[in-house]
Design a protein around this motif. Structure first.
Motif, mmCIF file in Angstrom:
data_model
loop_
_atom_site.group_PDB
_atom_site.id
_atom_site.type_symbol
_atom_site.label_atom_id
_atom_site.label_comp_id
_atom_site.label_asym_id
_atom_site.label_seq_id
_atom_site.Cartn_x
_atom_site.Cartn_y
_atom_site.Cartn_z
ATOM 1 N N GLN A 119 -12.069 34.066 -61.359
ATOM 2 C CA GLN A 119 -11.139 35.186 -61.504
ATOM 3 C C GLN A 119 -11.876 36.500 -61.743
ATOM 4 O OE1 GLN A 119 -7.365 34.708 -63.593
ATOM 5 N NE2 GLN A 119 -7.869 36.447 -64.916
ATOM 6 N N ALA A 120 -12.797 36.495 -62.686
ATOM 7 C CA ALA A 120 -13.460 37.742 -63.083
ATOM 8 C C ALA A 120 -14.410 38.263 -62.014
ATOM 9 C CB ALA A 120 -14.209 37.529 -64.399
ATOM 10 N N ARG A 121 -15.102 37.346 -61.322
ATOM 11 C CA ARG A 121 -16.146 37.782 -60.392
ATOM 12 C C ARG A 121 -15.756 37.685 -58.931
ATOM 13 N NH1 ARG A 121 -19.945 34.823 -64.208
ATOM 14 N NH2 ARG A 121 -20.350 33.246 -62.624
ATOM 15 N N HIS A 122 -14.678 36.924 -58.628
ATOM 16 C CA HIS A 122 -14.356 36.710 -57.210
ATOM 17 C C HIS A 122 -12.885 36.893 -56.886
ATOM 18 C CE1 HIS A 122 -18.448 35.528 -56.435
ATOM 19 N NE2 HIS A 122 -18.402 34.778 -57.510
ATOM 20 N N GLY A 123 -12.104 37.412 -57.808
ATOM 21 C CA GLY A 123 -10.764 37.864 -57.501
ATOM 22 C C GLY A 123 -9.688 36.808 -57.399
ATOM 23 N N LEU A 124 -9.959 35.576 -57.801
ATOM 24 C CA LEU A 124 -8.920 34.551 -57.791
ATOM 25 C C LEU A 124 -8.097 34.691 -59.070
ATOM 26 C CD1 LEU A 124 -11.181 33.387 -55.821
ATOM 27 C CD2 LEU A 124 -10.108 31.169 -56.252
ATOM 28 N N ARG A 125 -6.873 35.145 -58.933
ATOM 29 C CA ARG A 125 -6.024 35.409 -60.087
ATOM 30 C C ARG A 125 -5.117 34.207 -60.331
ATOM 31 N NH1 ARG A 125 -6.854 40.087 -62.021
ATOM 32 N NH2 ARG A 125 -5.057 39.871 -63.416
ATOM 33 N N TRP A 126 -5.339 33.558 -61.463
ATOM 34 C CA TRP A 126 -4.655 32.306 -61.769
ATOM 35 C C TRP A 126 -3.337 32.549 -62.497
ATOM 36 C CZ3 TRP A 126 -6.874 28.782 -59.027
ATOM 37 C CH2 TRP A 126 -8.254 28.827 -58.801
ATOM 38 N N LEU A 127 -2.335 31.777 -62.112
ATOM 39 C CA LEU A 127 -1.082 31.704 -62.842
ATOM 40 C C LEU A 127 -1.045 30.406 -63.616
ATOM 41 C CD1 LEU A 127 1.403 32.703 -59.984
ATOM 42 C CD2 LEU A 127 0.373 34.221 -61.693
ATOM 43 N N LEU A 128 -0.462 30.423 -64.799
ATOM 44 C CA LEU A 128 -0.271 29.196 -65.562
ATOM 45 C C LEU A 128 1.125 28.662 -65.259
ATOM 46 C CD1 LEU A 128 -1.661 27.389 -67.745
ATOM 47 C CD2 LEU A 128 -0.212 28.585 -69.408
ATOM 48 N N LEU A 129 1.198 27.412 -64.804
ATOM 49 C CA LEU A 129 2.488 26.789 -64.505
ATOM 50 C C LEU A 129 3.064 26.253 -65.813
ATOM 51 C CD1 LEU A 129 1.549 24.905 -61.210
ATOM 52 C CD2 LEU A 129 2.397 27.234 -61.512
ATOM 53 N N ASP A 130 3.967 27.017 -66.402
ATOM 54 C CA ASP A 130 4.444 26.677 -67.737
ATOM 55 C C ASP A 130 5.917 26.283 -67.768
ATOM 56 O OD1 ASP A 130 5.504 29.141 -67.195
ATOM 57 O OD2 ASP A 130 4.821 30.107 -69.041
ATOM 58 N N GLY A 131 6.501 25.984 -66.605
ATOM 59 C CA GLY A 131 7.906 25.596 -66.584
ATOM 60 C C GLY A 131 8.149 24.149 -66.954
ATOM 61 N N HIS A 140 0.616 22.879 -71.597
ATOM 62 C CA HIS A 140 0.615 23.569 -70.312
ATOM 63 C C HIS A 140 -0.796 24.079 -70.010
ATOM 64 C CE1 HIS A 140 4.926 23.404 -69.968
ATOM 65 N NE2 HIS A 140 5.093 23.974 -71.145
ATOM 66 N N ARG A 141 -1.415 23.464 -69.003
ATOM 67 C CA ARG A 141 -2.779 23.884 -68.619
ATOM 68 C C ARG A 141 -2.986 23.846 -67.101
ATOM 69 N NH1 ARG A 141 -4.232 18.474 -70.858
ATOM 70 N NH2 ARG A 141 -4.808 19.441 -72.823
ATOM 71 N N MET A 142 -1.911 23.680 -66.339
ATOM 72 C CA MET A 142 -2.063 23.627 -64.883
ATOM 73 C C MET A 142 -2.068 25.041 -64.308
ATOM 74 S SD MET A 142 -2.552 21.066 -62.824
ATOM 75 C CE MET A 142 -1.631 19.626 -63.351
ATOM 76 N N HIS A 143 -3.105 25.340 -63.523
ATOM 77 C CA HIS A 143 -3.296 26.664 -62.945
ATOM 78 C C HIS A 143 -3.112 26.616 -61.427
ATOM 79 C CE1 HIS A 143 -5.337 26.880 -66.817
ATOM 80 N NE2 HIS A 143 -5.398 28.198 -66.716
ATOM 81 N N ALA A 144 -2.634 27.733 -60.883
ATOM 82 C CA ALA A 144 -2.506 27.866 -59.432
ATOM 83 C C ALA A 144 -2.584 29.340 -59.075
ATOM 84 C CB ALA A 144 -1.177 27.286 -58.953
#
Length: 471
Positions: A119-131, A140-144
């Motif tokens: 995320q910090a160095r290559h621009g992949l912005r993670w969302l936390l799937l918290d539903g 809740h620790r699943m990222h996408a």
């Protein structure tokens, strides 16, 4: 295993090659590209060799969900009570304590920093799937990524690799490893689409290529219960890493472990999110009966579904769950292809499934009692009309066994000693799911790919005298 064709290993003190690189990486999926990006950050040159015209692999066919503790995204959502130790405990609980402890600890500790670095160095912005919670996860620790697909994850990794100037040589089918008499890798040989052959010299090699789910002979021998199952993985999963390992005298681990999925939409050939099952949906057989506790996990569900008449089940849910399902692109594609049947009544649902309405009614009534059903599952509410049904079967997605590695991803010989400059990670290596289908914790595949690639890069950077220390 001895009946399988081997993969060539050639012995030579050196190779004649126009190009020599510090690190060669076989496989351009999530594992190989993560490793390449981390090597670039550390100032170590590498070349990624990919068999296909466009890197995709198992990652592109997945949902693209990665479990990780202690990330920036997790903390931003107020999840502050997770840790590598808690994650490791969840992995081992799902595997009944049969996952390799050293690798569980290594992956659990590495995956959070790996996602944060991407995320910090290559621009992949993670969302936390918290539903909702995926099976086996206590927090809740699943990222996408925002698109919530494996294809989007691969596109983001490819874009990052291009921006970093990493050479990714596509349509390069590596078929031969070259090692000297001291078991040090000195190069690889690969075939091009026109039949020509090329050689790349290297100081170290990372196998990030594949499992064996696409090798029917190996599946029949090692996973007989899935021999006739649909294969939802990538055809390039031909077992090359294992076969090279056998030729080299490498140790193999957990070859009975794999990720199945009990929600492979048929005949459309698409994946339906298991979130629907976790939030109150059910699987019914052709008699209109439930046949397992769906909340135990989608991997072992594959075996339960395949054991039903015709290897078929029906995912049944209602309007609130349909709204949840429509938040997942894979489901939307299946719905667009005509996979979802709407039934206004129990009688209509019974007609869709082909079962007796009275049996189906009894199944639905059992969900409304507020007490656990015979398999132990308790439902917060019953399903209400209109009902929705999707026909599914069990599928094999990817294998979890492979080359045994040390926690630094170096491949181990039969006696437990490591090869000096041969590493394996992702589908090429044994994962952290133990040796059975029920040991697969949601996200274990991409966990081992991304964490394994990250760890391998750190190992390779540490041995390269030209490195910097940013990885």
């Amino acid at each position: 295993m001895s009946s399988n064709p081997s993969r060539p290993v050639r012995r030579a003190a050196s190779v004649e090659a126009e190009v020599r690189v510090p690190v060669a990486i076989v496989g351009g999926g999530a594992c190989g590209l993560t490793a390449a990006l981390m090597l670039a950050d550390a100032g170590v040159d590498c070349v990624v060799l990919e068999r296909d015209a466009l890197p995709s692999g198992s990652t592109a066919l997945s949902s693209g969900f990665i479990p990780a503790p202690g990330t920036l995204a997790q903390r931003a959502h107020g999840v502050l009570d997770d840790s590598a130790e808690r994650f490791a405990a969840d992995i081992q609980a799902k595997a009944h304590g049969r996952a390799a402890p050293a690798l569980v600890a290594a992956y659990s500790a590495a995956i959070g920093p790996a996602l944060d670095a991407l995320q910090a160095r290559h621009g992949l912005r993670w969302l936390l799937l918290d539903g909702f919670l995926y099976p086996g996860h206590g927090v809740h620790r699943m990222h996408a990524l925002e698109q919530k697909t494996g294809a989007a994850l691969m596109a983001a990794l490819q874009s990052a690799a291009e921006a970093a100037g990493i050479p990714v040589l596509t349509q390069a089918l590596v078929d031969t490893l070259v090692l000297d008499d001291g078991d040090r890798v000195v190069g690889v040989e690969y075939a091009r689409p026109d039949g020509s052959r090329e050689t790349l010299g290297c100081d170290a090699l990372l196998l990030a290529c594949n499992g064996f789910g696409g090798n029917a002979r190996m599946v029949r021998a090692l996973l007989p219960e899935m021999a006739e199952a649909a294969f939802g993985g990538h055809v390039g999963n031909d077992g090359s890493a294992i076969l090279w390992g056998e030729a080299l005298g490498a140790r193999l681990r957990d070859l009975g472990g794999y990720q199945g999925h009990g929600s492979w939409v048929t005949p459309q050939g698409a994946l339906m999110s298991w979130a629907v099952m976790m939030e109150g949906g059910v699987q019914l057989n052709c008699e209109g009966r439930r046949f397992h506790d769906e909340t135990q996990g989608y991997s072992e569900a594959a075996v339960h579904v395949l054991a039903q008449p015709g290897g078929i089940a029906w995912n049944v849910f209602d309007a609130p769950l349909l709204a949840l399902a429509r938040g997942f692109p894979d489901f939307c594609e299946a719905e667009a292809a005509g996979a979802v049947r709407r039934c206004e009544s129990v009688a209509a649902l019974a007609d869709c499934i082909g079962c007796e309405a009275a049996v189906l009614q009894a199944t639905l009534d059992a969900m409304r009692t507020g007490t656990p059903t015979s398999d132990g599952r308790a439902f917060a509410r019953g399903l209400e009309a209109p009902y929705f049904a999707v026909k599914v079967t069990g599928a094999l997605f990817h294998t979890q066994g492979g080359l045994d590695t040390a926690p630094d991803m170096r491949v181990l010989r039969h006696d437990g000693t490591p090869f000096d400059n041969l590493l394996a990670a992702g589908g090429a290596a044994g994962g952290v799911s133990g040796d059975a289908v029920w040991g697969y914790l949601s996200g274990n595949g991409l966990l081992s790919a991304v964490a394994g690639g990250y760890i391998a890069a750190r190992t390779l950077a540490a041995r390269n005298p030209t490195r910097n220390h940013s990885a």
